[in-house]
Design an enzyme around this catalytic site. Sequence first.
Site, PDB file in Angstrom:
ATOM      1  N   HIS A 127     -29.955  20.264 -14.764  1.00 15.05           N
ATOM      2  CA  HIS A 127     -30.768  20.825 -15.890  1.00 15.05           C
ATOM      3  C   HIS A 127     -32.107  21.125 -15.204  1.00 15.05           C
ATOM      4  CE1 HIS A 127     -33.715  17.493 -16.156  1.00 15.05           C
ATOM      5  NE2 HIS A 127     -32.671  16.452 -15.758  1.00 15.05           N
ATOM      6  N   ASP A 129     -34.731  21.862 -17.534  1.00  9.43           N
ATOM      7  CA  ASP A 129     -35.897  21.681 -18.539  1.00  9.43           C
ATOM      8  C   ASP A 129     -36.443  20.465 -18.014  1.00  9.43           C
ATOM      9  OD1 ASP A 129     -33.655  20.011 -19.086  1.00  9.43           O
ATOM     10  OD2 ASP A 129     -34.360  19.245 -20.801  1.00  9.43           O
ATOM     11  N   ASP A 160     -37.099  15.976 -10.759  1.00  9.52           N
ATOM     12  CA  ASP A 160     -36.137  15.782 -12.066  1.00  9.52           C
ATOM     13  C   ASP A 160     -36.355  17.127 -12.888  1.00  9.52           C
ATOM     14  OD1 ASP A 160     -34.445  14.927 -14.141  1.00  9.52           O
ATOM     15  OD2 ASP A 160     -36.430  13.655 -14.860  1.00  9.52           O
ATOM     16  N   GLU A 194     -31.413  18.595 -21.469  1.00  7.86           N
ATOM     17  CA  GLU A 194     -31.233  17.182 -20.975  1.00  7.86           C
ATOM     18  C   GLU A 194     -32.324  16.250 -21.217  1.00  7.86           C
ATOM     19  OE1 GLU A 194     -30.728  13.424 -18.549  1.00  7.86           O
ATOM     20  OE2 GLU A 194     -32.774  14.730 -18.611  1.00  7.86           O
ATOM     21  N   GLU A 195     -33.437  16.438 -21.403  1.00  2.64           N
ATOM     22  CA  GLU A 195     -34.382  15.460 -21.657  1.00  2.64           C
ATOM     23  C   GLU A 195     -34.599  15.214 -22.945  1.00  2.64           C
ATOM     24  OE1 GLU A 195     -35.786  14.084 -19.165  1.00  2.64           O
ATOM     25  OE2 GLU A 195     -35.903  15.197 -17.383  1.00  2.64           O
ATOM     26  N   ASP A 223     -29.073  13.850 -10.588  1.00  2.00           N
ATOM     27  CA  ASP A 223     -30.429  13.872 -11.520  1.00  2.00           C
ATOM     28  C   ASP A 223     -30.630  12.321 -11.538  1.00  2.00           C
ATOM     29  OD1 ASP A 223     -31.989  14.623 -13.361  1.00  2.00           O
ATOM     30  OD2 ASP A 223     -30.583  14.293 -15.029  1.00  2.00           O
ATOM     31  N   HIS A 471     -40.417  11.608 -14.617  1.00  2.00           N
ATOM     32  CA  HIS A 471     -40.996  11.291 -16.234  1.00  2.00           C
ATOM     33  C   HIS A 471     -42.464  10.926 -16.119  1.00  2.00           C
ATOM     34  CE1 HIS A 471     -36.937  10.941 -18.338  1.00  2.00           C
ATOM     35  NE2 HIS A 471     -36.732  11.951 -17.446  1.00  2.00           N
TER      36      HIS A 471
HETATM   37 ZN    ZN Z   1     -33.094  14.278 -15.147  1.00  2.00          ZN
END
Ligand code: ZN
Length: 500
Positions: A127, A129, A160, A194-195, A223, A471
């Site tokens: 991903h 995003d 990520d 995804e997030e 991921d 994150h």
């Molecule tokens: Zn991720």
Amino acid sequence: SSNYLFVFSVIWLGLIVLLSWGSVGCVCVCEQSPRTSLLRGLFSRFISLLREWVAVQSDSGDHTKWGEVERILNMTAVRIQEMGGTVDIADVGTHQLPSGETVSLPPVILAEFERDPKKATLCIYGHVDVQPAKMADGWTTDPFNLTEIKGNLYGRGATDNKGPVLAWLHAVESYQATEKEIPVNIKLIIEGLEEVGSYGLLELTRKRNDSFFADVDFIVISDNVWATRNPALTYGTRGSSYFFVEVDGPKLDFHSGVYGGSIQEPMSDLIALLGSLLDHTGKILVPGVTDDVAPLTEDERKLYDNISFDLEEMKSVAGVKHFLQDTKEEVLMARWRNPSLSIHGIQGAFSEPGTKTVIPKQVTGKFSIRQVPNMDPPDVERKVRHLQQVFSTLKSPNRLRVTATVGAKPWVANLKNPQYVAGQRAVREVFGVEPELIREGSTIPIAQNFQEETGKSVMMLPIGGHDDGEHSQNEKISRYNYIEGTKLFAAYFYELSLVK
Ligand SMILES: [Zn+2]
Ligand SMILES: *[C@@H]1O[C@H](CO)[C@@H](O)[C@H](O)[C@H]1NC(C)=O
Ligand SMILES: *[C@@H]1O[C@H](CO)[C@@H](O)[C@H](O)[C@H]1NC(C)=O
Ligand SMILES: *[C@@H]1O[C@H](CO)[C@@H](O)[C@H](O)[C@H]1NC(C)=O
Ligand SMILES: *[C@@H]1O[C@H](CO)[C@@H](O)[C@H](O)[C@H]1NC(C)=O
């Protein structure tokens, strides 16, 4: 071994040819050893691509920024096309926001490189995003300006998941550059939501099961991150269900000096209900919830011996005197392969500083259960209704309502699948060590969704370091992991072609 030499000659050659394409060809005339100079030039090209991608603020959490998500998806598609891949930009429809507004979703990229029916087909998921990020959150550097400090590349999405997605593309490119055939057929599925929960992806997977996925043999996801300083393969994730326990009492909030002692308070009912869920040893007390937990086999138990976790270090990271378990193995099992119940909060309760002598009229307790094979979220949700029986013993005049959000199933893969054998060999070749075979205690529904919908083998092959801070503030990937990760992926293509 000969595999080792073969893979590395492919990659070295690939790197060298790649260089001669780029604007960094001048490094060839440097005085240092040609190989050092060549590599420096190549890596700086990989890093400048990552810098371009990180600069796109593709934060999917804010739908007003989905234009940036579309822009990074477009850049991804263009990059794949430049490399000779074919791209299908799949429309995944619309989504209703909590406000009631309907918005159209960014597309999902389905891509493939030239196909040879004799070869195995690998489908790579990623991903592009990211989570939100701003300097005010406590970043040391601009989160959207990739910055290298002491061998680490700091930026939102570096680990990520933009870095790993690019590493897959660099691995494909290394083969192309040598004019060596890629030993497996490559497909890619790249999304931009995804997030926020991959809206539309499950439906797309179902719709394309008989077309895009039909000839896929293996699905690989990069991921997540390593669990320790050692490389890892991930073969399981926990599922989860989230519960709301609402106790509704008097019409209004009351003064404890006026009504205190004369009414049964919603909060005391709720505390009794929440208190019935687990004991101080972490044991889940809801009857039957843990009945379906898969028994631990001897083979599985042995996997934990080789994981280089240090219990003392874990305690100091967590800031705790002791864990609920005594050994490293038991602590890891508690986090990865056993269920857990956590109480998260009480909505409606007084939670400000200071004193307020209120009796809240309505409170909602929130808890979740992380689930493991062979637990089934709908079955767990049924068992949690036992709270109604606990409530009946309280003889309360209040009303109870227990609801659950849609649960995500746990995932576990078969480690004997050839895909895992190939992954282990590739790690050994590139890093010279055995990979740690690990699980994630958190919930990543994508692996289980792919496995369940397509019936194909799924593996997670992380390249991010355990301290990458996905994150979090100051997310990074190390230059080492980014570059060695690219080599790992290239070696994995080769190993996969041998096991099929
Ligand atoms: Zn991720
Ligand atoms: C990417 O964007 C450009 C410019 O808007 C457009 O012309 C092109 O068709 C897009 N490519 C893909 C693959 O979406
Ligand atoms: C990124 O950071 C570097 C180093 O601080 C700076 O020179 C450059 O102008 C920044 N780029 C952007 C786009 O802000
Ligand atoms: C643990 O590591 C040792 C030494 O590398 C190896 O021989 C053994 O097979 C490993 N055990 C498992 C279960 O992977
Ligand atoms: C998807 O297709 C595969 C064959 O490629 C099949 O085995 C599987 O059952 C299909 N999935 C569903 C949900 O029908």
